[in-house]
Motif scaffolding. Structure first.
Motif, PDB file in Angstrom:
ATOM      1  N   GLU A 247     -10.273  52.178 -24.524  1.00  0.00           N
ATOM      2  CA  GLU A 247      -9.840  50.813 -24.797  1.00  0.00           C
ATOM      3  C   GLU A 247      -8.406  50.574 -24.337  1.00  0.00           C
ATOM      4  O   GLU A 247      -8.020  49.447 -24.053  1.00  0.00           O
ATOM      5  CB  GLU A 247      -9.949  50.516 -26.299  1.00  0.00           C
ATOM      6  CG  GLU A 247     -11.380  50.540 -26.818  1.00  0.00           C
ATOM      7  CD  GLU A 247     -11.457  50.191 -28.290  1.00  0.00           C
ATOM      8  OE1 GLU A 247     -10.383  50.005 -28.905  1.00  0.00           O
ATOM      9  OE2 GLU A 247     -12.573  50.103 -28.817  1.00  0.00           O
ATOM     10  N   ASN A 261      -5.268  47.884 -20.680  1.00  0.00           N
ATOM     11  CA  ASN A 261      -5.863  47.435 -21.930  1.00  0.00           C
ATOM     12  C   ASN A 261      -7.194  46.746 -21.638  1.00  0.00           C
ATOM     13  O   ASN A 261      -7.253  45.823 -20.816  1.00  0.00           O
ATOM     14  CB  ASN A 261      -4.929  46.451 -22.643  1.00  0.00           C
ATOM     15  CG  ASN A 261      -3.545  47.033 -22.857  1.00  0.00           C
ATOM     16  OD1 ASN A 261      -3.260  47.606 -23.890  1.00  0.00           O
ATOM     17  ND2 ASN A 261      -2.670  46.896 -21.868  1.00  0.00           N
ATOM     18  N   VAL A 263     -10.081  44.230 -22.270  1.00  0.00           N
ATOM     19  CA  VAL A 263     -10.311  42.945 -22.937  1.00  0.00           C
ATOM     20  C   VAL A 263     -11.700  42.482 -22.531  1.00  0.00           C
ATOM     21  O   VAL A 263     -11.893  41.965 -21.422  1.00  0.00           O
ATOM     22  CB  VAL A 263      -9.255  41.891 -22.543  1.00  0.00           C
ATOM     23  CG1 VAL A 263      -9.457  40.623 -23.358  1.00  0.00           C
ATOM     24  CG2 VAL A 263      -7.850  42.429 -22.720  1.00  0.00           C
ATOM     25  N   ASP A 264     -12.690  42.683 -23.420  1.00  0.00           N
ATOM     26  CA  ASP A 264     -14.086  42.436 -23.072  1.00  0.00           C
ATOM     27  C   ASP A 264     -14.426  43.219 -21.802  1.00  0.00           C
ATOM     28  O   ASP A 264     -14.269  44.424 -21.775  1.00  0.00           O
ATOM     29  CB  ASP A 264     -14.351  40.933 -22.923  1.00  0.00           C
ATOM     30  CG  ASP A 264     -14.327  40.227 -24.279  1.00  0.00           C
ATOM     31  OD1 ASP A 264     -14.729  40.861 -25.272  1.00  0.00           O
ATOM     32  OD2 ASP A 264     -13.895  39.067 -24.344  1.00  0.00           O
ATOM     33  N   THR A 288      -3.413  40.353 -25.381  1.00  0.00           N
ATOM     34  CA  THR A 288      -4.843  40.657 -25.288  1.00  0.00           C
ATOM     35  C   THR A 288      -5.636  39.788 -26.258  1.00  0.00           C
ATOM     36  O   THR A 288      -6.745  39.342 -25.944  1.00  0.00           O
ATOM     37  CB  THR A 288      -5.107  42.142 -25.586  1.00  0.00           C
ATOM     38  OG1 THR A 288      -4.558  42.481 -26.864  1.00  0.00           O
ATOM     39  CG2 THR A 288      -4.482  43.029 -24.527  1.00  0.00           C
ATOM     40  N   LYS A 292      -8.506  37.199 -25.061  1.00  0.00           N
ATOM     41  CA  LYS A 292      -9.855  37.293 -25.624  1.00  0.00           C
ATOM     42  C   LYS A 292     -10.275  35.970 -26.258  1.00  0.00           C
ATOM     43  O   LYS A 292     -11.426  35.525 -26.118  1.00  0.00           O
ATOM     44  CB  LYS A 292      -9.894  38.424 -26.651  1.00  0.00           C
ATOM     45  CG  LYS A 292     -11.296  38.781 -27.096  1.00  0.00           C
ATOM     46  CD  LYS A 292     -11.290  40.096 -27.861  1.00  0.00           C
ATOM     47  CE  LYS A 292     -12.716  40.529 -28.187  1.00  0.00           C
ATOM     48  NZ  LYS A 292     -12.753  41.850 -28.848  1.00  0.00           N
TER      49      LYS A 292
END
Length: 309
Positions: A247, A261, A263-264, A288, A292
């Motif tokens: 993640e 990072n 993000v989805d 983030t 999102k």
């Protein structure tokens, strides 16, 4: 000058002071180490010793670097000898020229201590020099943007320009490839405002730039390609370990702090100076969350999770 360099300089000065002071405890005893050699021969042997040590410590460094390190160390060692000679002048009221000769090469206990310790005292700054030299060579290849390259105003590929259907939803058989950049770029600009941040890039799963905000010498396309390769390599390793996909990935180089990072189905890449404080992590988490939220409000959540087969 940052605190790391200041601490390193203080450490070198303290050790140097110790090396100059310790022989004063035994002076004028020479422990039978008196050697009447010509000064050029003594310096030649000393240089040979330094080069041998640095060839061992920096096995991948070029011969020229090792040669320069050896000469630098010789100069440093002579400086220690001069310092020791000045202490002799002050404490024993010896003539200046005689004190300096004793300090530099005639008093063998001091000479041997200085010659043995000098390469190891300077090892740390030489290591930093070698690392930074390597980093400067690699940087333009990976991230630096060529001045002759045009800077695209939009980063959506032809495949990313698929039209939304009647209700503003995308076919669930396709992964979303384009997002209007205005709001996203404002979020990335929020990241770029933080001191030390060089680039903030949002990348899709195929390594395409969705939105960006970066300094002129960083190429978002190269950053996106790097991020995709790094993410895939790490996820494959984690999969073999029986773990889920990463993640967040943090990497420190000699110059940069690189943070990836998830993000989805997108990756937010943030590149900043290595010395940037840890509070940047808070701003990254805030960003983030905003990204999102933007994606969720604009698109159906299940569509964002779809990955093209």
């Amino acid at each position: 000058m940052n605190s790391d360099y200041k601490g390193e300089i203080r450490g070198i000065l303290l050790v140097s002071f110790f090396i100059m002071v310790v022989p004063l405890i035994f002076f004028p005893k020479d422990f039978g180490l008196k050697v009447d050699w010509l000064l050029p021969l003594l310096f030649a042997l000393e240089l040979g010793w330094y080069m041998l040590i640095f060839f061992i410590l920096f096995s991948k460094a070029s011969a020229l670097k090792v040669f320069l390190f050896a000469w630098t160390t010789l100069g440093y060692r002579i400086g220690l000898g001069i310092g020791f000679g000045i202490f002799l002048l002050i404490m024993f009221s010896l003539p200046l020229s005689f004190s300096l000769k004793l300090g530099i090469f005639q008093y063998m206990p001091a000479f041997l201590l200085q010659a043995l310790m000098s390469p190891f005292v300077l090892k740390s700054p030489f290591e930093t020099f070698v690392r930074r030299a390597k980093g400067v060579k690699k940087m333009p290849i990976e991230f630096q943007k060529k001045e002759t390259e045009p800077f695209p105003s939009t980063f959506a590929s032809e495949r990313s320009k698929e039209k939304l259907d009647g209700e503003g939803a995308v076919s669930p058989q396709k992964e979303i490839k384009v997002i209007r950049g205005t709001n996203l770029e404002s979020v990335l600009h929020y990241l770029r405002e933080y001191a030390g941040v060089k680039a903030a890039v949002l990348v899709d799963s195929e390594g395409l730039v969705v939105a960006k905000d970066s300094s002129s010498d960083f190429d978002p396309e190269k950053i996106a390609s790097f991020a995709r390769c790094l993410k895939e390599a790490n996820d494959q390793t984690l999969h073999r370990m029986g773990e889920k996909a990463s993640e967040r990935i943090g990497i420190y180089t000699s110059d940069l702090w690189i943070c990836l990072n998830q993000v989805d189905n997108f990756t937010l890449v943030v590149m900043s100076d290595r010395q940037t404080d840890e509070l940047l992590s808070v701003r990254i988490l805030q960003s983030t969350g905003m990204i999102k939220k933007f994606l969720t409000e604009r698109y159906q959540p299940n569509i964002l999770k779809v990955v093209e087969e």
